[in-house]
Design a protein around this motif. Structure first.
Motif, PDB file in Angstrom:
ATOM      1  N   PHE B   8      -8.776  -6.201  44.011  1.00  0.00           N
ATOM      2  CA  PHE B   8     -10.067  -5.726  44.383  1.00  0.00           C
ATOM      3  C   PHE B   8     -10.624  -5.120  44.047  1.00  0.00           C
ATOM      4  O   PHE B   8     -12.302  -4.858  44.106  1.00  0.00           O
ATOM      5  N   GLY B   9     -10.654  -4.842  42.757  1.00  0.00           N
ATOM      6  CA  GLY B   9     -11.655  -4.324  41.497  1.00  0.00           C
ATOM      7  C   GLY B   9     -12.103  -5.344  41.125  1.00  0.00           C
ATOM      8  O   GLY B   9     -11.730  -6.190  40.829  1.00  0.00           O
ATOM      9  N   GLY B  10     -13.243  -4.875  39.649  1.00  0.00           N
ATOM     10  CA  GLY B  10     -14.341  -5.862  39.380  1.00  0.00           C
ATOM     11  C   GLY B  10     -14.759  -6.903  39.777  1.00  0.00           C
ATOM     12  O   GLY B  10     -15.080  -8.186  39.263  1.00  0.00           O
ATOM     13  N   SER B  11     -15.835  -6.621  40.759  1.00  0.00           N
ATOM     14  CA  SER B  11     -16.229  -7.136  42.008  1.00  0.00           C
ATOM     15  C   SER B  11     -17.005  -8.106  41.168  1.00  0.00           C
ATOM     16  O   SER B  11     -17.945  -7.758  40.217  1.00  0.00           O
ATOM     17  N   GLY B 195     -12.289  -9.342  45.470  1.00  0.00           N
ATOM     18  CA  GLY B 195     -14.056  -7.967  45.387  1.00  0.00           C
ATOM     19  C   GLY B 195     -15.256  -8.413  46.207  1.00  0.00           C
ATOM     20  O   GLY B 195     -15.132  -7.474  46.881  1.00  0.00           O
TER      21      GLY B 195
END
Lengths: 443, 443
Positions: B8-11, B195
């Motif tokens: 879910f991080g590092g868009s 992301g």
């Protein structure tokens, strides 16, 4: 037992969060003679002029504030004014509820346990299952309860004038009380009071400014000793209308609880470890430079926000992130989260993207140390008075609030160590946090 | 270029946040044929059944969703339907505003830059100062714009039935679309889409569920491409009433911006470095243990929250904190922040205080490794379907969502590595994060 604590952090109170739902507990402690109160008027804290010129946060007793608390019971109010909710009628929408008009919202901040370590205050909710048991349990519960509230609604509702409120509070008080611009108080805060103040201000502000349900527009009421807001339409005795049920009635999500907005604040360190990037916000005082900062956004980790903000504000790509510490910032409810990151100093710096900064550049350790060693910091008090009125909660403006300037004019100025930006800068400049030399190919 | 990135991080998107206020920019990109849309229906994402049995997030084009976007101009609406706000009338309450009834709220998530590194998309706001210049600038701006919206209001406002919406979307689509329980989608998310989804869901949810101003109870409207909400009473053409001006009109503070609620999640490691504390929440699946967790409160640093939650939930005092990483958690808008801490294992563990856990105990490295090596994890899909409906945003329930269980029944179960709790446990158990032996006197 090392734990790094920035100003406003490290609250000295046992929050006893599991007892917030118990009106028996809250009603038992609120009238204790040792209870202390922190008051606000539309966000401005009540302060006293102490023997020195420094402002000090005023602590009042329940007796002092009793005229403003509305009808008893203070917590766990039933439908009729003066009645307490019965154990049978107790539910998740009546837990320690205050919903009668003319009942100011009250926040229970926690207990100061003088005998910490002996576990005197570690009592589970079950010990406060009735008014009688609460009184018994209270005898074994050591400590001083702390409360907060904002009295501004008394004026807007026509119950008291501002003068009447201040006159009532001033009764028998040794010092002169007045309402202070909240940042002007900062130098009068020791570590204990800074921790109490940070919690008190954020919680009182949230209760004061959130009067309507974001889901349906109805009025909200206070629960859980000031730690929860609920929609009036959910009270069992609410008038039923043709409107759809309030969406906050299912799941609650984040309608009901206080918010804290995360702000990342960071220094980019170059490949040699000997230079950092600082910037000047549009509204910063003259020659003032600080760490870059910005609010975290939905769908971001803290690390993602550091990378994005360094790029948006300075046009610089960073990597190899390193967490430092966090600092609560009660203006109104932020948590500042400090990082270092590494950047290739060959990258051009550009500040035309989000247009928040008027300048950003690399500073050498030598330059920064010269200012740190040179400086005789003006007091925060003078400084914060020089900043005018409402700054909102923009972290760039917040940083300016944290500025420090010198009498004899060093080449530039930087924030004090009471702000996490100042801590990040000092810990790097003075070598408490060390950075290896790295190859730019790894950045 | 090391940066630890949780799911879910590092868009993958360039959010171009400084262009959100420009209706010229937004109106220019929204109709691009390459624009992609992520849709929700009251928080449930639109998914497609791919050739495999896995759910996949459905990406639509602007053509697909055009019937639901309301009247043009889509952004920068003036008083009359169909009119665009003039440059003269542009102000901080009309920036990219959508306020006409029957205008769904639209969120611009950012651009995917295929040529990242060449700086193709790095254009300042000034390049989009008019509709004409926007079209010109767009030619030099590489990338695919991503948008999100929640269509549930179309049904509640009587514009379309649920069936009509799905039928319209399904037109010419190769796969079958349907609305999915949001956690059931998780195994269908690669890093890129995770992301995009995290940002889309948190932002669409916030726009969908915050329809009224917490300061005055009036309706809110959308600004800044979905990144800001403002109170209708602040529009220049709002009917003036006898009511007091909305308090959100001054300073704005945190009325206007999306919230993200921080949750700390942590493992206590004993003095030898060989044992950790995990707990079982009330609603966890059978035999499931995980890291303890809790929401940060007003006036707390992240570190303060770790110390408080370990004490409230397990009765254990921790110190020597060590930050690991953060993970966005879009149910609806949390940021999970992972820590390790040290604790003296001679302390008794008690779970009767806040009563969130049914059990908490020390686990040895040997015990944890045995489960990690033993386990063939059931898919997240099966798991999340076994969890029923609305869990609210209680982190203890969120943890249960992240559970993994095995076919052949190890002695206990733990979360998968797609959740930060699983990462914390594995990084300790497998020795990627090392802990020295320390004297209990230092704890």
């Amino acid at each position: 037992m090392f734990r790094f604590v920035n100003m406003f952090g490290g609250s000295p109170l046992n929050r006893l969060s599991w007892l917030r739902t118990s009106h028996h507990f809250l009603n038992a402690i609120i009238t204790l003679p040792e209870s202390k109160w922190v008051l606000f008027n539309a966000g401005q804290p009540l302060v006293s002029s102490a023997p020195s010129s420094q402002l000090r946060l005023a602590y009042l007793s329940t007796t002092n504030v009793l005229p403003f608390l509305g009808p008893q019971p203070f917590f766990g109010q039933a439908q009729a004014v003066g009645a307490i909710v019965t154990d049978q009628a107790t539910s998740n929408v009546t837990d320690a509820a205050r919903h009668h008009p003319q009942s100011l919202r009250i926040s229970f901040l926690g207990m100061y346990e003088k005998n910490e370590g002996e576990g005197a205050s570690v009592l589970p909710t079950s010990e406060f299952s009735s008014a009688t048991s609460a009184v018994e349990a209270l005898k074994r519960l050591g400590g001083i309860p702390y409360f907060a509230m904002d009295v501004a609604d008394l004026v807007s509702e026509g119950q008291f004038t501002e003068e009447e409120i201040l006159k009532t509070l001033q009764k028998d008080a040794p010092d002169t009380y007045y309402w202070s611009e909240p940042r002007a108080l900062m130098t009068g805060l020791d570590q204990f009071t800074a921790g109490v103040f940070a919690c008190a201000r954020s919680l009182a502000d949230w209760n004061y400014r959130n009067k309507f349900c974001p889901g349906c527009g109805s009025k909200t009421y206070s629960m859980w000793g000031g730690w929860k807001l609920s929609c009036m339409t959910l009270l069992p005795w609410a008038e039923k209308t043709d409107k759809k049920p309030c969406p906050s009635g299912k799941g609650l999500h984040n309608y009901a609880h206080p918010r804290t907005d995360s702000v990342v604040i960071m220094l980019a360190v170059d490949e040699t470890g000997e230079k950092i990037i600082m910037g000047r916000g549009k509204r910063f005082p003259d020659k003032f430079y600080s760490a870059l900062a910005g609010f975290i956004e939905p769908g971001e980790s803290l690390e993602d926000a550091v990378v994005r903000e360094m790029w948006e504000e300075a046009g610089v790509r960073v990597s190899n992130l390193r967490y430092h510490s966090g600092q609560p910032w009660p203006y109104p409810a932020n948590i500042m989260v400090g990082f270092y990151a590494r950047a290739d100093s060959a990258q051009p710096i550009r500040v035309d993207l989000d247009n928040e900064l008027v300048d950003a550049r690399w500073f050498t350790r030598e330059e920064v140390l010269a200012v740190l060693n040179h400086t005789s910091f003006r007091s925060n008090k003078e400084l914060s008075e020089s900043f005018g009125d409402d700054k909102g909660d923009d972290p760039k403006k917040v940083l300016a609030e944290q500025a420090a300037v010198t009498a004899d004019e060093p080449p530039f100025k930087m924030p004090p160590a009471t702000a996490i930006a100042g801590v990040l800068i000092r810990d790097w400049a003075e070598g408490r946090i060390k950075f290896d030399r790295i190859q730019t190919a790894n950045l």
